[in-house]
Design an enzyme around this catalytic site. Structure first.
Site, PDB file in Angstrom:
ATOM      1  N   LYS A 203       0.840  -1.203   0.000  1.00 43.33           N
ATOM      2  CA  LYS A 203       0.000   0.000   0.000  1.00 43.33           C
ATOM      3  C   LYS A 203       0.878   1.257   0.000  1.00 43.33           C
ATOM      4  O   LYS A 203       0.668   2.173  -0.767  1.00 43.33           O
ATOM      5  CB  LYS A 203      -0.928  -0.034   1.223  1.00 43.33           C
ATOM      6  CG  LYS A 203      -1.869   1.143   1.302  1.00 43.33           C
ATOM      7  CD  LYS A 203      -2.829   0.983   2.467  1.00 43.33           C
ATOM      8  CE  LYS A 203      -3.595   2.292   2.685  1.00 43.33           C
ATOM      9  NZ  LYS A 203      -4.520   2.240   3.794  1.00 43.33           N
ATOM     10  N   GLU A 209      10.328  -4.741   4.784  1.00 40.37           N
ATOM     11  CA  GLU A 209      10.395  -6.133   4.322  1.00 40.37           C
ATOM     12  C   GLU A 209      10.165  -6.211   2.810  1.00 40.37           C
ATOM     13  O   GLU A 209      10.918  -6.858   2.072  1.00 40.37           O
ATOM     14  CB  GLU A 209       9.320  -6.987   5.015  1.00 40.37           C
ATOM     15  CG  GLU A 209       9.540  -7.226   6.489  1.00 40.37           C
ATOM     16  CD  GLU A 209       8.908  -6.155   7.375  1.00 40.37           C
ATOM     17  OE1 GLU A 209       8.682  -5.026   6.887  1.00 40.37           O
ATOM     18  OE2 GLU A 209       8.650  -6.453   8.557  1.00 40.37           O
ATOM     19  N   GLY A 263      -4.994  -1.838   4.854  1.00 45.06           N
ATOM     20  CA  GLY A 263      -4.154  -2.951   4.391  1.00 45.06           C
ATOM     21  C   GLY A 263      -4.808  -4.302   4.624  1.00 45.06           C
ATOM     22  O   GLY A 263      -4.852  -5.157   3.741  1.00 45.06           O
ATOM     23  N   ARG A 264      -5.356  -4.518   5.827  1.00 46.35           N
ATOM     24  CA  ARG A 264      -5.940  -5.834   6.151  1.00 46.35           C
ATOM     25  C   ARG A 264      -7.318  -6.026   5.535  1.00 46.35           C
ATOM     26  O   ARG A 264      -7.949  -7.064   5.735  1.00 46.35           O
ATOM     27  CB  ARG A 264      -5.958  -6.044   7.663  1.00 46.35           C
ATOM     28  CG  ARG A 264      -6.614  -4.927   8.447  1.00 46.35           C
ATOM     29  CD  ARG A 264      -6.274  -5.010   9.930  1.00 46.35           C
ATOM     30  NE  ARG A 264      -6.777  -3.867  10.685  1.00 46.35           N
ATOM     31  CZ  ARG A 264      -6.139  -2.720  10.842  1.00 46.35           C
ATOM     32  NH1 ARG A 264      -4.956  -2.544  10.259  1.00 46.35           N
ATOM     33  NH2 ARG A 264      -6.648  -1.750  11.555  1.00 46.35           N
ATOM     34  N   GLU A 349      -5.147  -6.783  14.609  1.00 49.06           N
ATOM     35  CA  GLU A 349      -4.630  -5.463  14.226  1.00 49.06           C
ATOM     36  C   GLU A 349      -5.762  -4.435  14.268  1.00 49.06           C
ATOM     37  O   GLU A 349      -5.537  -3.251  14.497  1.00 49.06           O
ATOM     38  CB  GLU A 349      -3.985  -5.503  12.830  1.00 49.06           C
ATOM     39  CG  GLU A 349      -3.057  -4.328  12.559  1.00 49.06           C
ATOM     40  CD  GLU A 349      -2.175  -4.497  11.318  1.00 49.06           C
ATOM     41  OE1 GLU A 349      -0.977  -4.818  11.461  1.00 49.06           O
ATOM     42  OE2 GLU A 349      -2.680  -4.307  10.200  1.00 49.06           O
ATOM     43  N   HIS A 380      -5.123 -33.428  17.340  1.00 50.03           N
ATOM     44  CA  HIS A 380      -3.998 -34.237  17.815  1.00 50.03           C
ATOM     45  C   HIS A 380      -2.878 -33.361  18.358  1.00 50.03           C
ATOM     46  O   HIS A 380      -1.744 -33.811  18.489  1.00 50.03           O
ATOM     47  CB  HIS A 380      -3.498 -35.138  16.677  1.00 50.03           C
ATOM     48  CG  HIS A 380      -4.574 -36.067  16.196  1.00 50.03           C
ATOM     49  ND1 HIS A 380      -4.804 -37.294  16.753  1.00 50.03           N
ATOM     50  CD2 HIS A 380      -5.538 -35.892  15.250  1.00 50.03           C
ATOM     51  CE1 HIS A 380      -5.836 -37.867  16.159  1.00 50.03           C
ATOM     52  NE2 HIS A 380      -6.310 -37.027  15.241  1.00 50.03           N
ATOM     53  N   LYS A 508       8.955  -0.874  14.513  1.00 50.10           N
ATOM     54  CA  LYS A 508       9.551  -0.508  13.210  1.00 50.10           C
ATOM     55  C   LYS A 508      10.600   0.585  13.409  1.00 50.10           C
ATOM     56  O   LYS A 508      11.693   0.524  12.842  1.00 50.10           O
ATOM     57  CB  LYS A 508       8.473   0.053  12.269  1.00 50.10           C
ATOM     58  CG  LYS A 508       7.571  -0.963  11.621  1.00 50.10           C
ATOM     59  CD  LYS A 508       6.699  -0.251  10.573  1.00 50.10           C
ATOM     60  CE  LYS A 508       5.464  -1.025  10.223  1.00 50.10           C
ATOM     61  NZ  LYS A 508       4.524  -0.320   9.380  1.00 50.10           N
TER      62      LYS A 508
HETATM   63  O1  F6P Z   1       2.098  -4.251   9.932  1.00 55.55           O
HETATM   64  C1  F6P Z   1       1.624  -2.989   9.676  1.00 55.55           C
HETATM   65  C2  F6P Z   1       1.139  -2.807   8.272  1.00 55.55           C
HETATM   66  O2  F6P Z   1       1.009  -1.448   8.067  1.00 55.55           O
HETATM   67  C3  F6P Z   1      -0.169  -3.527   7.973  1.00 55.55           C
HETATM   68  O3  F6P Z   1      -1.275  -2.852   8.416  1.00 55.55           O
HETATM   69  C4  F6P Z   1      -0.086  -3.649   6.491  1.00 55.55           C
HETATM   70  O4  F6P Z   1      -1.003  -4.575   6.014  1.00 55.55           O
HETATM   71  C5  F6P Z   1       1.355  -4.074   6.331  1.00 55.55           C
HETATM   72  O5  F6P Z   1       2.050  -3.313   7.307  1.00 55.55           O
HETATM   73  C6  F6P Z   1       1.952  -3.873   4.971  1.00 55.55           C
HETATM   74  O6  F6P Z   1       1.935  -2.534   4.581  1.00 55.55           O
HETATM   75  P1  F6P Z   1       2.153  -2.112   3.079  1.00 55.55           P
HETATM   76  O7  F6P Z   1       1.064  -2.713   2.269  1.00 55.55           O
HETATM   77  O8  F6P Z   1       2.110  -0.620   3.071  1.00 55.55           O
HETATM   78  O9  F6P Z   1       3.499  -2.628   2.640  1.00 55.55           O
END
Ligand code: F6P
Length: 543
Positions: A203, A209, A263-264, A349, A380, A508
């Protein structure tokens, strides 16, 4: 929680105390139609909550709680595109992405549907061209898609692609999320650079990452095929289209969405591209259609049979009144094996908050710990604790009437296990029954005394069951949207903002500060003793 809702919650607690010894099984004896009364349909999907310790009076008090908390007014504000994400001053309108009604959706005075449909059509054109081979890599038709994203830019596509495995007739899809290099390394080992399409899903297009993994993938591709491959073999999904073009991604391969999509909650947006390539644009539309049907159900169905509202109220009963800390999601559907992980982000979240909309500390519990694994595997592993442990764990069971793919009598055995578990959890086994079973086996009185306590199941442990005809794209859309609206209702009752996520920021920030320290470019001074000790030990072990 607003004052009127707090008063109502207190009434519920008094009602709970007055019925402390109530057995769910006895509620069935009182009302032979309990299953009909305490279940509801959303289309063909059946939600059974009759195995929860909820009487008609409990339910009435819960409806009154929803009313006292202004849930209907808040729902109307949600669907009207009001800026209900108050800390970010944003509307919450992922429902527009699956709006199949043709009706406009107004945000900030503008109908967003033309833009929504334009992106969806562009995605469909791209996805179908990738599937057919009209859009190809340097080595021909794409054989592999690698979605690089994390959190909401990963969990939705991973979960849904796995869930719709039987309909997956596009290229093989891989998902890379973790900054641990092992994640991307294992994927790069098995794909051919000349026939692999990388989709960078973010987003913000700034997430550490995702950008680290995207740059690693880019370098790997350039090393194999040269710089010109990037424009052909990378696509992007983001709200930050300026950043995607700076990365070198062609404008016609960058699919946008908007800040009113959390995002979620973004699987319905361009973030769903890898799913669309896997199952095709038509099935992706069916997925949206299932969610849209739930949006309509949620807005137009009376409270007594409104499934997301009931899911939320049952959850409030367990969390705030009974005091249960966790909530298990147990799909008896192997294709839903990532559904619990998906719901962890959706629920935790969204509702893992301790500050209300007025900035005050809440006076009650909010979101539970959500966890789970598919049945029968969980049976199990951790069901021992669910049946006989000291914690009561409310659980959702999910099962299809028909297997997505038939194999002998596996599905009947799977269903028998699901129904057996919910029955065992509610009915339990008392000491008298345990003793007589042991006596029937010929055990001595002394051995019966010793063993019987261990053979007792307290029962009265609550479960809800979702029964659906078959796990199709439509049904998956329904399931996801049901849980989304459940989360909304609970957040509305708790009077918290379910749509921000400030709690992820501090870690972060500190990771950013610590990176030069970990790299040995800075001394770990001025930090707490444990972190300094760990960083020093880390450096010592690497020598
Ligand atoms: O973990 C925090 C967060 O902002 C989530 O809400 C989001 O889904 C994820 O990081 C990834 O964010 P982006 O889509 O901006 O890379």
């Amino acid at each position: 929680m607003i004052e009127a809702a707090t008063v109502q919650l207190e009434k519920l607690m008094a009602h709970h105390d007055a019925n402390a010894n109530r057995q769910t099984l006895s509620l069935f004896e009182e009302n032979p139609d309990r299953f009909q009364t305490f279940s509801a349909q959303c289309g063909e999907l059946l939600f059974d909550y009759s195995k929860c310790n909820i009487s008609p009076e409990t339910l009435q008090l819960l409806f009154e709680l929803a009313e006292a908390a202004n849930v209907s007014e808040k729902r109307a504000a949600l669907f009207a595109g009001a800026a209900i994400n108050t800390t970010e001053n944003r509307a919450v309108q992922h429902m527009a992405l699956r709006n199949m009604s043709g009706a406009p959706v107004i945000i900030d005075g503008k109908d967003v549907m033309p833009d929504v449909l334009a992106v969806r059509q562009a995605m469909a054109r791209f996805a179908e061209a990738v599937r057919s081979g009209d859009i190809a890599g340097q080595g021909g038709k794409f054989t592999d898609i690698v979605n690089i994203g994390i959190g909401g830019s990963d969990l939705g596509p991973v979960m849904a692609t796995a869930a719709l495995g039987p309909f997956h007739d596009g290229p093989k899809t891989h998902f890379v999320s973790n900054i641990d290099g092992a994640d991307i390394l294992e994927v790069l080992k098995v794909v051919n650079p000349a026939t692999t399409l990388f989709i960078v899903a973010s987003k913000t297009f700034t997430t550490q990452e995702t950008m680290t993994n995207a740059n690693t993938a880019r370098q790997w591709l350039v090393d194999a095929l040269g710089e010109e491959a990037v424009v052909n073999q990378f696509a992007a999904l983001s709200t930050a289209l300026d950043k995607t073009s700076a990365f070198g991604i062609a404008d016609d391969r960058a699919f946008g969405f908007w800040d009113w999509v959390g995002g979620r909650y973004s699987i319905w947006s361009a973030i769903g591209l890898s799913l669309m390539i896997a199952i095709g644009a038509k099935r992706f539309d069916e997925f949206l259609g299932g969610a849209h049907a739930v949006d309509q159900h949620f807005q137009n169905t009376p409270d007594s049979v409104n499934v997301p509202l009931l899911m939320a109220l049952v959850g409030i009963w367990h969390r705030n009144v009974c005091g249960y800390d966790t909530h298990a999601v147990l799909p008896y559907d192997q294709y839903l094996h990532r559904f619990p992980a998906y719901l962890q982000q959706l629920d935790m979240e969204s509702n893992g908050k301790r500050i209300d909309l007025d900035g005050a500390k809440v006076s009650h519990e909010t979101g539970p710990i959500v966890w789970g694994e598919p049945g029968t595997n969980g049976q199990h592993a951790f069901y021992q604790l669910i049946h006989q442990g000291t914690s009561v764990i409310p659980a959702d069971f999910l099962i299809a009437a028909e297997a997505a793919e038939h194999v002998g009598d596996h599905h009947e055995k799977l269903a028998a296990n699901a129904f057996a578990q919910t029955e065992a959890l509610m009915v339990g086994k008392d000491e008298q029954q345990a003793r007589s079973e042991l006596a029937d086996k010929g055990l001595s009185e002394a051995d019966i005394d010793k063993l019987a306590p261990h053979k007792v199941f307290p029962g009265n442990r609550p479960t809800c069951t979702f029964l659906y005809p078959k796990l199709t794209s439509f049904v998956l859309g329904q399931l996801v949207a049901l849980y989304e609206h459940k989360v909304f209702v609970q957040g509305a009752i708790w009077d918290i903002n379910s749509y921000d996520q400030w709690g992820v920021e501090l870690g972060k920030e500190l990771a950013g500060e610590l990176l030069p320290v970990v790299k040995g470019e800075q001394e770990p001074t001025g930090r707490n003793g444990s972190t300094v000790g760990l960083v020093n030990a880390f450096h010592a072990m690497r020598k």
